[in-house]
Scaffold this motif. Structure first.
Motif, mmCIF file in Angstrom:
data_model
loop_
_atom_site.group_PDB
_atom_site.id
_atom_site.type_symbol
_atom_site.label_atom_id
_atom_site.label_comp_id
_atom_site.label_asym_id
_atom_site.label_seq_id
_atom_site.Cartn_x
_atom_site.Cartn_y
_atom_site.Cartn_z
ATOM 1 N N GLU A 2 0.815 -1.200 0.000
ATOM 2 C CA GLU A 2 0.000 0.000 0.000
ATOM 3 C C GLU A 2 0.861 1.268 0.000
ATOM 4 O OE1 GLU A 2 -3.145 0.018 -0.411
ATOM 5 O OE2 GLU A 2 -3.593 -2.065 -0.091
ATOM 6 N N LYS A 5 -0.070 5.203 -1.029
ATOM 7 C CA LYS A 5 -0.852 6.168 -0.261
ATOM 8 C C LYS A 5 -0.021 7.430 -0.011
ATOM 9 C CE LYS A 5 -4.385 3.336 0.568
ATOM 10 N NZ LYS A 5 -4.018 2.244 -0.360
ATOM 11 N N LEU A 9 0.284 4.388 6.716
ATOM 12 C CA LEU A 9 -0.756 3.441 7.112
ATOM 13 C C LEU A 9 -0.652 3.102 8.597
ATOM 14 C CD1 LEU A 9 -0.938 0.949 4.132
ATOM 15 C CD2 LEU A 9 -2.754 2.431 4.968
ATOM 16 N N VAL A 15 -6.176 -3.002 5.102
ATOM 17 C CA VAL A 15 -6.725 -2.355 3.913
ATOM 18 C C VAL A 15 -6.875 -3.399 2.822
ATOM 19 C CG1 VAL A 15 -6.521 -0.456 2.282
ATOM 20 C CG2 VAL A 15 -5.471 -0.254 4.551
ATOM 21 N N ASP A 31 -10.913 1.265 -1.535
ATOM 22 C CA ASP A 31 -10.130 0.638 -0.477
ATOM 23 C C ASP A 31 -11.032 0.478 0.733
ATOM 24 O OD1 ASP A 31 -7.742 0.537 -1.923
ATOM 25 O OD2 ASP A 31 -7.081 2.505 -1.212
ATOM 26 N N TYR A 33 -11.295 -0.326 4.675
ATOM 27 C CA TYR A 33 -10.492 -0.293 5.898
ATOM 28 C C TYR A 33 -11.258 -0.975 7.024
ATOM 29 C CZ TYR A 33 -7.482 3.233 3.673
ATOM 30 O OH TYR A 33 -6.618 3.893 2.831
ATOM 31 N N GLY A 62 -8.771 8.437 2.044
ATOM 32 C CA GLY A 62 -8.158 7.314 2.742
ATOM 33 C C GLY A 62 -7.797 7.648 4.177
ATOM 34 N N GLN A 66 -9.252 5.518 7.202
ATOM 35 C CA GLN A 66 -8.363 4.839 8.147
ATOM 36 C C GLN A 66 -8.674 5.234 9.589
ATOM 37 O OE1 GLN A 66 -4.016 3.945 7.596
ATOM 38 N NE2 GLN A 66 -3.780 5.841 8.748
#
Length: 320
Positions: A2, A5, A9, A15, A31, A33, A62, A66
């Motif tokens: 990943e 991004k 993360l 993910v 995506d 999460y 994202g 997250q």
């Protein structure tokens, strides 16, 4: 896996790349999460999250997905149709109807996961997707609560210009030019795409840009938020649809489902949310982040100013 991004993360989430069809047959890439503590034999509230206008799921959407997954929600951040990793040809089309539909398609996907409670699904829209999320909620009662951050009403912006400064004569001339552009696109067998932000991140903001463009360049054109899939440019003739599609005409009908508008104190875009707040019916809330600009609510800026505690409280209250 990943590393594409624009943010680090979290070790608290997993993910998964997922995809699903919207009602137009476009494959939407997203995506998903999940908290590493999730028990898939249980059912959880879920949130579908849209990108800033011209952005992709690997950026601000994202970050929201997250952080809210860490707090116990099942979340997806998606690329809009014809953009990012979603399908659709020709590329980089912008369409209010399609982008609104993409939110409902996300609800389709989330509500069919065995670990999601389909009666507890919310939506978050950032920048341009803020208005798309509102418009989706107007017609899709499966969206039980909606929050926006740094919302842009793109139909109002394109039809009326910045701060509603476009005259009727200017609008008429713009439509003439767009009609001419359609002939050019037809003859060239492809729509013309204006230059967007650079393919590689720049070290400095170019001189001569107006303050609003400079702010967007700081995010999209520099290391802060640069992503190769996010040139933040759409085909020229995409504007025609927005001039004919008032996004938030029926915002009052969302009630009694709640709306949370989050804006930066110093955001150039704050009037979009302030006006929408006035139009909306209770329950509604306007939450102002001290010192924040428009783009600071994409990634938190230097001060991690995205009010995730506020978002968590809002969705926990209204998705229960």
């Amino acid at each position: 896996m990943e590393s594409n991004k624009t943010f680090k993360l979290s070790e608290k989430v997993t993910v998964e790349k997922v995809s699903y069809k919207n009602k137009y047959g476009i494959t939407v890439a997203a995506d998903m999460y999940l908290s590493k503590d999730i028990d898939k034999s249980q059912k959880y509230p879920a949130i579908v999250i849209g990108t800033p206008y011209g952005g992709v799921k690997e950026q601000g959407a994202g970050i929201y997905a997250q952080n809210l997954a860490e707090r116990g929600f099942v979340t997806i951040a998606f690329d809009e149709s014809y953009n990012g990793e979603s399908s659709g040809e020709p590329r980089h089309i912008s369409s209010p109807d399609l982008f609104v539909e993409d939110f409902s398609a996300g609800v389709d996907f989330l509500g069919t996961r065995p670990f999601v409670d389909r009666n507890k699904i919310g939506a978050i829209g950032i920048c341009g997707s803020g208005a798309f999320s509102i418009t989706a909620a107007q017609v899709d009662p499966r969206i039980k609560a909606v929050a926006t951050a740094s919302m842009y009403d793109m139909s109002r912006m394109i039809r009326n210009g910045w701060e509603d400064s476009m005259t009727d004569e200017q609008r008429a001339q713009t439509l003439v030019q767009l009609g001419e552009q359609r002939w050019k696109d037809f003859e060239n067998s492809t729509p013309e795409l204006p230059a967007g932000f650079p393919n590689e991140p720049a070290d400095v903001i170019p001189e001569g840009l107006d303050p609003i463009t400079s702010e967007f360049f700081e995010y999209y054109g520099m290391k802060r938020g640069h992503h190769p899939n996010a040139g933040a440019a759409f085909t020229i003739t995409s504007s025609m649809s927005f001039m004919n599609f008032p996004l938030m005409k029926y915002i009052k009908t969302i009630s009694p489902r709640p709306i949370l508008f989050i804006i930066g104190e110093n955001a150039h875009s704050r009037y979009f949310s302030e006006d929408a707040y006035k139009m909306a019916t209770e329950p509604k809330e306007l939450y102002i982040v001290p010192g924040a600009r428009h783009i600071d609510l994409y990634d938190g800026g230097d001060n991690d100013c995205i009010p995730f505690d506020k978002l968590e409280g809002f969705f926990k209250e209204h998705l229960e």
